[in-house]
Design a protein around this motif. Structure first.
Motif, PDB file in Angstrom:
ATOM      1  N   GLY A 177     -38.463 -18.102  17.842  1.00 15.50           N
ATOM      2  CA  GLY A 177     -37.238 -18.071  17.062  1.00 15.50           C
ATOM      3  C   GLY A 177     -36.328 -16.895  17.351  1.00 15.50           C
ATOM      4  O   GLY A 177     -35.220 -16.833  16.847  1.00 15.50           O
ATOM      5  N   TRP A 178     -36.795 -15.949  18.117  1.00  7.24           N
ATOM      6  CA  TRP A 178     -35.907 -14.853  18.495  1.00  7.24           C
ATOM      7  C   TRP A 178     -34.881 -15.393  19.468  1.00  7.24           C
ATOM      8  O   TRP A 178     -35.221 -15.983  20.478  1.00  7.24           O
ATOM      9  CB  TRP A 178     -36.677 -13.725  19.171  1.00  7.24           C
ATOM     10  CG  TRP A 178     -37.385 -12.828  18.221  1.00  7.24           C
ATOM     11  CD1 TRP A 178     -37.174 -12.685  16.893  1.00  7.24           C
ATOM     12  CD2 TRP A 178     -38.441 -11.922  18.561  1.00  7.24           C
ATOM     13  NE1 TRP A 178     -38.025 -11.756  16.366  1.00  7.24           N
ATOM     14  CE2 TRP A 178     -38.806 -11.271  17.372  1.00  7.24           C
ATOM     15  CE3 TRP A 178     -39.090 -11.601  19.734  1.00  7.24           C
ATOM     16  CZ2 TRP A 178     -39.802 -10.314  17.334  1.00  7.24           C
ATOM     17  CZ3 TRP A 178     -40.080 -10.649  19.694  1.00  7.24           C
ATOM     18  CH2 TRP A 178     -40.435 -10.012  18.505  1.00  7.24           C
ATOM     19  N   GLU A 179     -33.623 -15.176  19.154  1.00  8.04           N
ATOM     20  CA  GLU A 179     -32.579 -15.738  20.001  1.00  8.04           C
ATOM     21  C   GLU A 179     -31.793 -14.675  20.751  1.00  8.04           C
ATOM     22  O   GLU A 179     -31.222 -14.955  21.780  1.00  8.04           O
ATOM     23  CB  GLU A 179     -31.625 -16.581  19.159  1.00  8.04           C
ATOM     24  CG  GLU A 179     -32.322 -17.792  18.573  1.00  8.04           C
ATOM     25  CD  GLU A 179     -31.391 -18.633  17.741  1.00  8.04           C
ATOM     26  OE1 GLU A 179     -30.170 -18.409  17.778  1.00  8.04           O
ATOM     27  OE2 GLU A 179     -31.892 -19.513  17.041  1.00  8.04           O
ATOM     28  N   ILE A 206     -35.542  -9.033  21.064  1.00  8.24           N
ATOM     29  CA  ILE A 206     -36.784  -9.106  21.839  1.00  8.24           C
ATOM     30  C   ILE A 206     -37.121  -7.734  22.407  1.00  8.24           C
ATOM     31  O   ILE A 206     -38.222  -7.228  22.220  1.00  8.24           O
ATOM     32  CB  ILE A 206     -36.661 -10.135  22.984  1.00  8.24           C
ATOM     33  CG1 ILE A 206     -36.511 -11.537  22.402  1.00  8.24           C
ATOM     34  CG2 ILE A 206     -37.870 -10.052  23.907  1.00  8.24           C
ATOM     35  CD1 ILE A 206     -36.135 -12.588  23.414  1.00  8.24           C
ATOM     36  N   THR A 207     -36.168  -7.114  23.073  1.00  9.83           N
ATOM     37  CA  THR A 207     -36.459  -5.851  23.739  1.00  9.83           C
ATOM     38  C   THR A 207     -36.708  -4.733  22.740  1.00  9.83           C
ATOM     39  O   THR A 207     -37.525  -3.862  22.984  1.00  9.83           O
ATOM     40  CB  THR A 207     -35.338  -5.451  24.701  1.00  9.83           C
ATOM     41  OG1 THR A 207     -34.113  -5.403  23.993  1.00  9.83           O
ATOM     42  CG2 THR A 207     -35.238  -6.414  25.854  1.00  9.83           C
ATOM     43  N   SER A 208     -36.039  -4.751  21.585  1.00 16.03           N
ATOM     44  CA  SER A 208     -36.225  -3.667  20.629  1.00 16.03           C
ATOM     45  C   SER A 208     -37.643  -3.633  20.079  1.00 16.03           C
ATOM     46  O   SER A 208     -38.132  -2.588  19.706  1.00 16.03           O
ATOM     47  CB  SER A 208     -35.211  -3.775  19.489  1.00 16.03           C
ATOM     48  OG  SER A 208     -35.476  -4.923  18.712  1.00 16.03           O
ATOM     49  N   GLU A 209     -38.317  -4.761  20.056  1.00 13.15           N
ATOM     50  CA  GLU A 209     -39.708  -4.803  19.591  1.00 13.15           C
ATOM     51  C   GLU A 209     -40.627  -4.055  20.532  1.00 13.15           C
ATOM     52  O   GLU A 209     -41.691  -3.610  20.138  1.00 13.15           O
ATOM     53  CB  GLU A 209     -40.177  -6.255  19.478  1.00 13.15           C
ATOM     54  CG  GLU A 209     -39.630  -6.986  18.295  1.00 13.15           C
ATOM     55  CD  GLU A 209     -40.189  -6.444  16.994  1.00 13.15           C
ATOM     56  OE1 GLU A 209     -41.409  -6.238  16.900  1.00 13.15           O
ATOM     57  OE2 GLU A 209     -39.402  -6.246  16.060  1.00 13.15           O
ATOM     58  N   PHE A 210     -40.244  -3.947  21.794  1.00 15.63           N
ATOM     59  CA  PHE A 210     -41.150  -3.389  22.798  1.00 15.63           C
ATOM     60  C   PHE A 210     -40.701  -2.040  23.329  1.00 15.63           C
ATOM     61  O   PHE A 210     -41.309  -1.492  24.211  1.00 15.63           O
ATOM     62  CB  PHE A 210     -41.310  -4.379  23.946  1.00 15.63           C
ATOM     63  CG  PHE A 210     -41.802  -5.702  23.455  1.00 15.63           C
ATOM     64  CD1 PHE A 210     -43.135  -5.860  23.103  1.00 15.63           C
ATOM     65  CD2 PHE A 210     -40.949  -6.759  23.274  1.00 15.63           C
ATOM     66  CE1 PHE A 210     -43.601  -7.061  22.612  1.00 15.63           C
ATOM     67  CE2 PHE A 210     -41.404  -7.966  22.793  1.00 15.63           C
ATOM     68  CZ  PHE A 210     -42.732  -8.121  22.455  1.00 15.63           C
ATOM     69  N   GLU A 249     -41.309 -17.247  27.282  1.00 20.64           N
ATOM     70  CA  GLU A 249     -41.212 -18.568  26.665  1.00 20.64           C
ATOM     71  C   GLU A 249     -41.768 -18.544  25.240  1.00 20.64           C
ATOM     72  O   GLU A 249     -41.184 -19.130  24.324  1.00 20.64           O
ATOM     73  CB  GLU A 249     -41.962 -19.607  27.505  1.00 20.64           C
ATOM     74  CG  GLU A 249     -41.848 -21.020  26.982  1.00 20.64           C
ATOM     75  CD  GLU A 249     -40.430 -21.556  26.941  1.00 20.64           C
ATOM     76  OE1 GLU A 249     -40.152 -22.433  26.113  1.00 20.64           O
ATOM     77  OE2 GLU A 249     -39.576 -21.082  27.737  1.00 20.64           O
ATOM     78  N   GLU A 250     -42.874 -17.848  25.023  1.00 17.03           N
ATOM     79  CA  GLU A 250     -43.437 -17.719  23.677  1.00 17.03           C
ATOM     80  C   GLU A 250     -42.446 -17.036  22.737  1.00 17.03           C
ATOM     81  O   GLU A 250     -42.300 -17.423  21.577  1.00 17.03           O
ATOM     82  CB  GLU A 250     -44.734 -16.922  23.714  1.00 17.03           C
ATOM     83  CG  GLU A 250     -45.908 -17.678  24.284  1.00 17.03           C
ATOM     84  CD  GLU A 250     -47.177 -16.846  24.273  1.00 17.03           C
ATOM     85  OE1 GLU A 250     -47.392 -16.088  23.297  1.00 17.03           O
ATOM     86  OE2 GLU A 250     -47.945 -16.950  25.230  1.00 17.03           O
ATOM     87  N   ILE A 251     -41.783 -16.030  23.253  1.00 16.41           N
ATOM     88  CA  ILE A 251     -40.796 -15.314  22.428  1.00 16.41           C
ATOM     89  C   ILE A 251     -39.647 -16.238  22.067  1.00 16.41           C
ATOM     90  O   ILE A 251     -39.215 -16.286  20.911  1.00 16.41           O
ATOM     91  CB  ILE A 251     -40.292 -14.048  23.165  1.00 16.41           C
ATOM     92  CG1 ILE A 251     -41.412 -13.001  23.209  1.00 16.41           C
ATOM     93  CG2 ILE A 251     -39.045 -13.485  22.498  1.00 16.41           C
ATOM     94  CD1 ILE A 251     -41.095 -11.796  24.038  1.00 16.41           C
ATOM     95  N   ARG A 252     -39.152 -16.993  23.053  1.00 19.97           N
ATOM     96  CA  ARG A 252     -38.051 -17.926  22.761  1.00 19.97           C
ATOM     97  C   ARG A 252     -38.479 -18.952  21.709  1.00 19.97           C
ATOM     98  O   ARG A 252     -37.727 -19.274  20.796  1.00 19.97           O
ATOM     99  CB  ARG A 252     -37.600 -18.628  24.042  1.00 19.97           C
ATOM    100  CG  ARG A 252     -36.727 -17.771  24.931  1.00 19.97           C
ATOM    101  CD  ARG A 252     -36.097 -18.594  26.053  1.00 19.97           C
ATOM    102  NE  ARG A 252     -37.054 -18.950  27.074  1.00 19.97           N
ATOM    103  CZ  ARG A 252     -37.451 -18.152  28.059  1.00 19.97           C
ATOM    104  NH1 ARG A 252     -36.966 -16.938  28.153  1.00 19.97           N
ATOM    105  NH2 ARG A 252     -38.322 -18.561  28.950  1.00 19.97           N
TER     106      ARG A 252
END
Length: 82
Positions: free
Chosen positions: A67-69, A74-78, A61-64
């Motif tokens: 502003g990351w859509e 999202i996954t590439s950051e981790f 929810e924090e990621i959403r």
């Protein structure tokens, strides 16, 4: 990974709230000289599982909200490159 370990892990994945399977797997690990992993599976309770699920939901929810859509953003950051 042995076929037995794989079968246990698949069963645990399919039945994450079944503590009996975890305890049997922990005994199996003890019998195969993996006491640390056995302790982990013995200590992983339903409450800890629910806490982990809640943390993941809150994090998503924090990621959403940040502003990351796109999921790949999202996954590439981790992802850790090998």
């Amino acid at each position: 990974m042995s076929e037995q370990k794989q079968a246990f892990l698949e069963t645990i994945k399919e039945n994450p709230y079944d503590t009996t399977v975890r305890k049997v797997y922990a005994d199996f690990l003890d019998e195969h000289d993996e006491p640390e992993e056995a302790d982990f599976f013995r200590s992983w309770t339903l409450e800890k599982h629910k806490e982990a699920e809640k943390w993941i939901e809150d994090f998503a929810e924090e990621i959403r909200k940040s502003g990351w859509e796109r999921e790949e953003e999202i996954t590439s950051e981790f992802v850790i490159e090998a």
